[in-house]
Design a protein around this motif. Structure first.
Motif, PDB file in Angstrom:
ATOM      1  N   SER A   1       0.833  -0.962  -0.210  1.00  0.00           N
ATOM      2  CA  SER A   1      -0.102  -0.182  -0.074  1.00  0.00           C
ATOM      3  C   SER A   1       1.014   1.358   0.140  1.00  0.00           C
ATOM      4  O   SER A   1       2.042   1.237   0.358  1.00  0.00           O
ATOM      5  N   ILE A   2       0.132   2.331  -0.359  1.00  0.00           N
ATOM      6  CA  ILE A   2       0.927   3.665  -0.371  1.00  0.00           C
ATOM      7  C   ILE A   2       0.142   4.620   0.413  1.00  0.00           C
ATOM      8  O   ILE A   2      -0.777   4.880   0.036  1.00  0.00           O
ATOM      9  N   TYR A   3       0.974   5.493   1.345  1.00  0.00           N
ATOM     10  CA  TYR A   3       0.053   6.601   1.993  1.00  0.00           C
ATOM     11  C   TYR A   3       0.796   8.014   1.787  1.00  0.00           C
ATOM     12  O   TYR A   3       2.120   7.848   1.727  1.00  0.00           O
ATOM     13  N   SER A   4       0.234   8.932   2.013  1.00  0.00           N
ATOM     14  CA  SER A   4       0.538  10.373   2.148  1.00  0.00           C
ATOM     15  C   SER A   4       1.245  10.608   3.398  1.00  0.00           C
ATOM     16  O   SER A   4       1.098   9.745   4.471  1.00  0.00           O
ATOM     17  N   SER A   5       2.047  11.606   3.607  1.00  0.00           N
ATOM     18  CA  SER A   5       2.617  11.859   4.983  1.00  0.00           C
ATOM     19  C   SER A   5       1.616  12.084   6.059  1.00  0.00           C
ATOM     20  O   SER A   5       1.638  12.054   7.180  1.00  0.00           O
ATOM     21  N   THR A   6       0.505  12.383   5.525  1.00  0.00           N
ATOM     22  CA  THR A   6      -0.731  12.719   6.536  1.00  0.00           C
ATOM     23  C   THR A   6      -1.598  11.415   6.909  1.00  0.00           C
ATOM     24  O   THR A   6      -2.414  11.254   7.600  1.00  0.00           O
TER      25      THR A   6
END
Length: 237
Positions: free
Chosen positions: A182-187
């Motif tokens: 999976s990939i997430y933003s810094s938030t």
């Protein structure tokens, strides 16, 4: 004693004649000195034609003179030819020509967190090679979760590539060869929700990262001796 008139005349003229001789000798010496100075100045002008030019305030200019043009050749252009475009200043492969940056080519300073000793370069999944990959090994863990967190260089809009477990992965009754990426933003916002992958599957991904300055690439549910791979992962404009 009787002196003749001629004798008196010669005696009276002797000092004047000597003075005239000294006067002529002085002017001759002065002429020789002036001639030598003139020759010295002429030689210096011939030997050093490009001496520094005097400017206002007594300072001298050390700027190089432009080469003079021959009658049939234009003078060289010494003006600037342009500046390096921002893409070429990243120092990463392909940035200036194709508008893309491979994850494996980003400098270490871009990574905030990553596994120990990641591999950068060719990787194979089901004997299919991906030359610009970022991979690592799950070590001493069960139900492993590893994160790669990095700052993104500016002006890129998408993160694309292929995810899977490399051919180095152990796959048997003990190691099932299944994981989730999976990939997430810094938030913490999910840019790509968790997706299941089982070796030797190869799963492409394409994520919009417009305006995102940092991402977290997560691989979870892994097992010891598996090799997750962000194969040919790259940022594109």
């Amino acid at each position: 004693m009787i002196f003749s008139e001629n004798s008196l005349t010669n005696r009276s003229n002797a000092p004047n004649g000597k003075a005239r001789w000294h006067s002529k000798s002085w002017w001759t010496a002065a002429g020789v000195i002036i001639a030598l100075l003139g020759l010295t100045i002429a030689y210096a002008a011939w030997q050093y034609p490009n001496a520094p030019e005097e400017t206002k305030g007594g300072a001298t200019s050390s700027a190089p003179r432009a080469a003079s043009a021959t009658p049939n050749e234009p003078a060289p252009d010494t003006s600037a030819t342009g500046t390096i475009p921002p893409a070429d200043q990243t120092g990463v492969r392909g940035a200036g020509n194709s508008g893309q940056v491979f994850l494996s080519d980003l400098p270490e300073s871009s990574f905030i967190r990553q596994p120990a000793s990641p591999k950068r370069g060719p990787a194979k999944i089901d004997n299919h090679e991906y030359p610009s990959s970022y991979s690592y090994r799950f070590t001493n863990c069960g139900n492993c979760t590893y994160n790669v967190e990095l700052n993104l260089p500016g002006a890129y809009k998408r993160l694309t590539g292929v995810f899977g477990l490399t051919d180095e992965t152990r796959h048997d009754n003990v190691i099932d060869g299944i994981t989730y990426f999976s990939i997430y933003s810094s938030t913490g916002d999910p840019l790509l929700p968790p997706r299941k992958v089982e070796y030797p599957a190869r799963v492409p991904f394409d994520v919009d990262v417009t305006g995102v300055s940092r991402v977290r690439l997560t691989v979870s549910g892994g097992t010891n001796a598996e090799y997750p791979c962000w194969c040919d992962a790259r940022l594109t404009r």
